[in-house]
Design an enzyme around this catalytic site. Structure first.
Site, short mmCIF file in Angstrom:
data_model
loop_
_atom_site.label_atom_id
_atom_site.label_comp_id
_atom_site.label_asym_id
_atom_site.label_seq_id
_atom_site.Cartn_x
_atom_site.Cartn_y
_atom_site.Cartn_z
N ARG A 258 0.83 -1.21 0.00
CA ARG A 258 0.00 0.00 0.00
C ARG A 258 0.86 1.27 0.00
NH1 ARG A 258 -2.96 -3.64 -0.67
NH2 ARG A 258 -5.07 -3.91 0.12
N SER A 333 -10.64 -0.55 3.29
CA SER A 333 -9.86 -0.67 4.54
C SER A 333 -9.47 0.72 5.02
CB SER A 333 -8.59 -1.47 4.31
OG SER A 333 -8.89 -2.73 3.76
N GLU A 429 -4.89 3.91 6.19
CA GLU A 429 -4.60 3.78 4.76
C GLU A 429 -5.25 4.96 4.03
OE1 GLU A 429 -5.47 -0.20 2.92
OE2 GLU A 429 -6.31 1.07 1.34
N1 EPU Z 1 -10.59 -10.64 10.23
C1 EPU Z 1 -11.34 -10.74 11.38
N2 EPU Z 1 -12.35 -9.85 11.56
C2 EPU Z 1 -12.64 -8.89 10.67
C3 EPU Z 1 -11.89 -8.79 9.49
C4 EPU Z 1 -10.86 -9.69 9.30
O1 EPU Z 1 -11.09 -11.60 12.23
O2 EPU Z 1 -13.58 -8.14 10.91
C5 EPU Z 1 -9.54 -11.63 9.99
C6 EPU Z 1 -10.01 -12.59 8.90
O3 EPU Z 1 -10.68 -13.67 9.45
C7 EPU Z 1 -8.72 -13.01 8.26
C8 EPU Z 1 -7.83 -11.81 8.44
O4 EPU Z 1 -8.40 -10.99 9.45
O5 EPU Z 1 -8.17 -14.11 8.93
C9 EPU Z 1 -7.63 -11.03 7.15
O6 EPU Z 1 -8.89 -10.59 6.66
P1 EPU Z 1 -9.18 -10.42 5.10
O7 EPU Z 1 -8.79 -11.65 4.36
O8 EPU Z 1 -10.57 -9.92 4.96
O9 EPU Z 1 -8.14 -9.35 4.59
P2 EPU Z 1 -7.61 -8.03 5.25
O10 EPU Z 1 -6.17 -8.22 5.60
O11 EPU Z 1 -8.52 -7.57 6.33
C10 EPU Z 1 -6.72 -7.06 3.00
C11 EPU Z 1 -6.81 -5.76 2.27
C12 EPU Z 1 -8.14 -5.64 1.52
C13 EPU Z 1 -8.26 -6.82 0.57
C14 EPU Z 1 -8.16 -8.13 1.38
C15 EPU Z 1 -8.19 -9.35 0.50
C16 EPU Z 1 -5.45 -4.20 3.53
C17 EPU Z 1 -5.41 -3.02 4.42
N3 EPU Z 1 -6.66 -4.65 3.18
O12 EPU Z 1 -7.71 -7.00 4.01
O13 EPU Z 1 -8.08 -4.46 0.75
O14 EPU Z 1 -9.51 -6.78 -0.12
O15 EPU Z 1 -6.90 -8.13 2.10
O16 EPU Z 1 -6.97 -9.50 -0.16
O17 EPU Z 1 -4.40 -4.71 3.14
C18 EPU Z 1 -8.64 -2.17 0.80
O18 EPU Z 1 -7.43 -1.95 0.78
O19 EPU Z 1 -9.47 -1.23 0.79
C19 EPU Z 1 -9.09 -3.54 0.85
C20 EPU Z 1 -10.36 -3.85 1.00
#
Ligand code: EPU
Length: 435
Positions: A258, A333, A429
């Site tokens: 990012r 995010s 972000e």
């Molecule tokens: N999780 C929770 N509770 C929540 C959200 C997430 O426990 O409310 C846990 C999930 O169970 C999972 C982990 O956190 O084990 C990661 O969650 P997720 O796969 O949804 O991905 P993320 O790391 O929260 C990132 C990006 C997203 C992107 C997803 C999928 C960032 C800041 N965000 O989210 O990007 O869609 O991976 O690749 O890196 C964005 O940047 O706007 C965005 C949506």
């Protein structure tokens, strides 16, 4: 302020006209017959061409300096036979003089928090950008793309450039690989869908990310194992002080998680006008993410999977977890996943052995900020007109009518709570305007 570029030249003894757009960029109008022009875009990627641009700049014989009015008069003596339609490369401002004063801008952001800009100008060409850089230059300048990564915490006491440079042009095609140039103002998702329709694959995991093409490299958008940098060829940007058009190859962009040079040392120095992508008809699929695999399986698409099917699955997953900004204001995010040392991870694991993390470059780990915020009890929390999304704790939402200051106050409280509970500092972000 007066800018150094563009500069206007003519070949002595022949009709050829030039605009020097930057130290390595020239547009040439070459005569064809008695009444037509053929337009060429020159990008000086090697020394002889670089030297040629320098000679044009210096006006070495047989090149003549022109002022813009003479240049325009000569240009209008012929019409363009076949224009190279690289998005935004038009010689004249297309919107000149159309500042809108005291303009509401909340609706131009996906958060939808109401705010005003002193004046706003819709940019449709490189020439528009240069015009706006010089006009009302006593006011600070802010560039707005798709508005999907910005929270207006206050009114913007300055000029706002709303990027609307459109156009998609394929520039090379070897039968498999293509290079495609896209105007900064194109919608990211519409571009991903267009690419898929054309069979230009590689961006399917990034379907449905809100925002504009021009903003995508700034924070190296990513999802489901793919980042923009994986398909990025180059971008062109105009320098805010000199008006010079320059090309940024991947190395110069210094992409990170990012992150890019445009958020670091080159922050607020450039206006990105177009981005080029390297795509392939036979691009390898990226389906290693567990959720993607299980969704493909449940639809019976796990054999002979197509790029289009991956996009469908990504869209379904995003729609089930992330609020649609057309219905509920949000900017995806709100925080980055924080990168911490293995020691910090070990300390957190003593009380929370189930904490979610991923390996990060340089031996650290990336913690799932959504997990931290969720386990801290914030998921689904509502305060007035704003809150934390009930499906993904990383996303703050505006249910309608929340101010940027209210959303920021909530974000701030979450950050403090995460420091108290886990000793980890979250970093937004989303860019805050007015803080
Ligand atoms: N999780 C929770 N509770 C929540 C959200 C997430 O426990 O409310 C846990 C999930 O169970 C999972 C982990 O956190 O084990 C990661 O969650 P997720 O796969 O949804 O991905 P993320 O790391 O929260 C990132 C990006 C997203 C992107 C997803 C999928 C960032 C800041 N965000 O989210 O990007 O869609 O991976 O690749 O890196 C964005 O940047 O706007 C965005 C949506």
């Amino acid at each position: 302020m007066s800018i150094d570029y563009p500069q206007f030249r003519k070949l002595e003894g022949a009709p050829n006209l030039y605009i020097i757009e930057g130290p390595k960029h020239v547009t040439e109008w070459q005569p064809m017959g008695d009444s037509k022009w053929v337009v060429h875009q020159h990008y000086a990627s090697d020394y002889p061409r670089y030297q040629w641009v320098s000679e044009l700049l210096q006006g070495d014989d047989p090149v003549r300096f022109l002022n813009v009015d003479t240049w325009k008069r000569l240009l209008n003596e012929r019409s363009v036979a076949s224009a190279d339609e690289i998005p935004g490369r038009t010689p004249y401002p297309t919107n000149q003089g159309l500042w809108r004063d005291n303009a509401p801008v909340g609706a131009l952001t996906t958060f939808g928090a109401e705010a005003r800009a002193s004046c706003i100008f819709e940019v449709k060409s490189d020439a528009d950008v240069r015009w706006a850089l010089q006009d009302r230059d006593e006011l600070p300048l802010m560039v707005l793309g798709g508005g999907s990564n910005v929270l207006m915490c206050q009114d913007w006491a300055g000029r706002m450039l709303h990027m609307n440079i459109l156009g998609i042009q394929k520039v090379t095609d070897d039968g498999n690989a293509v290079e495609v140039v896209v105007g900064a103002g194109e919608s990211w998702h519409a571009w991903v869908m267009h690419a898929l329709e054309c069979g230009w694959n590689g961006l399917e995991n990034l379907a449905l990310i809100p925002g504009s093409v021009g903003a995508s490299p700034m924070q190296n958008i990513g999802a489901y194992g793919v980042e923009v940098k994986d398909r990025f060829a180059w971008l062109e940007a105009i320098h805010r002080d000199t008006g010079a058009l320059e090309r940024f190859e991947p190395k110069r962009c210094a992409f990170g998680y990012r992150d890019s040079v445009f958020k670091q040392s080159e922050k607020e120095k450039w206006v990105i006008v177009r981005v080029a992508f390297s795509l392939e008809r036979t691009a390898p699929l990226n389906t290693q993410y567990g959720v993607i695999q299980s969704e493909l399986q449940s639809r019976g698409w796990d054999r002979g999977t197509t790029h289009r099917q991956v996009a469908e699955v990504v869209m379904a997953i995003r729609q089930s977890k992330l609020p649609d900004p057309r219905e509920i204001g949000n900017a995806g995010s709100f925080f980055k996943n924080p990168v911490v040392s293995k020691e910090v991870l070990a300390r957190i694991q003593r009380n929370h052995p189930e904490v979610v993390y991923y390996p990060a470059p340089d031996g650290g780990v990336k913690l799932a900020a959504g997990w931290l915020i969720d386990r801290a009890g914030w998921k689904g929390h509502q305060r007035g007109a704003c809150g934390v999304h009930d499906q993904q704790a990383l996303v703050l939402v505006n249910y309608g009518g929340a101010t940027g200051a209210e959303i920021w106050a909530l974000a701030h409280e979450i950050m403090e709570d995460i420091v108290d509970k886990y000793g980890v500092q979250l970093v937004p972000e989303v860019n805050q305007v007015g803080l």
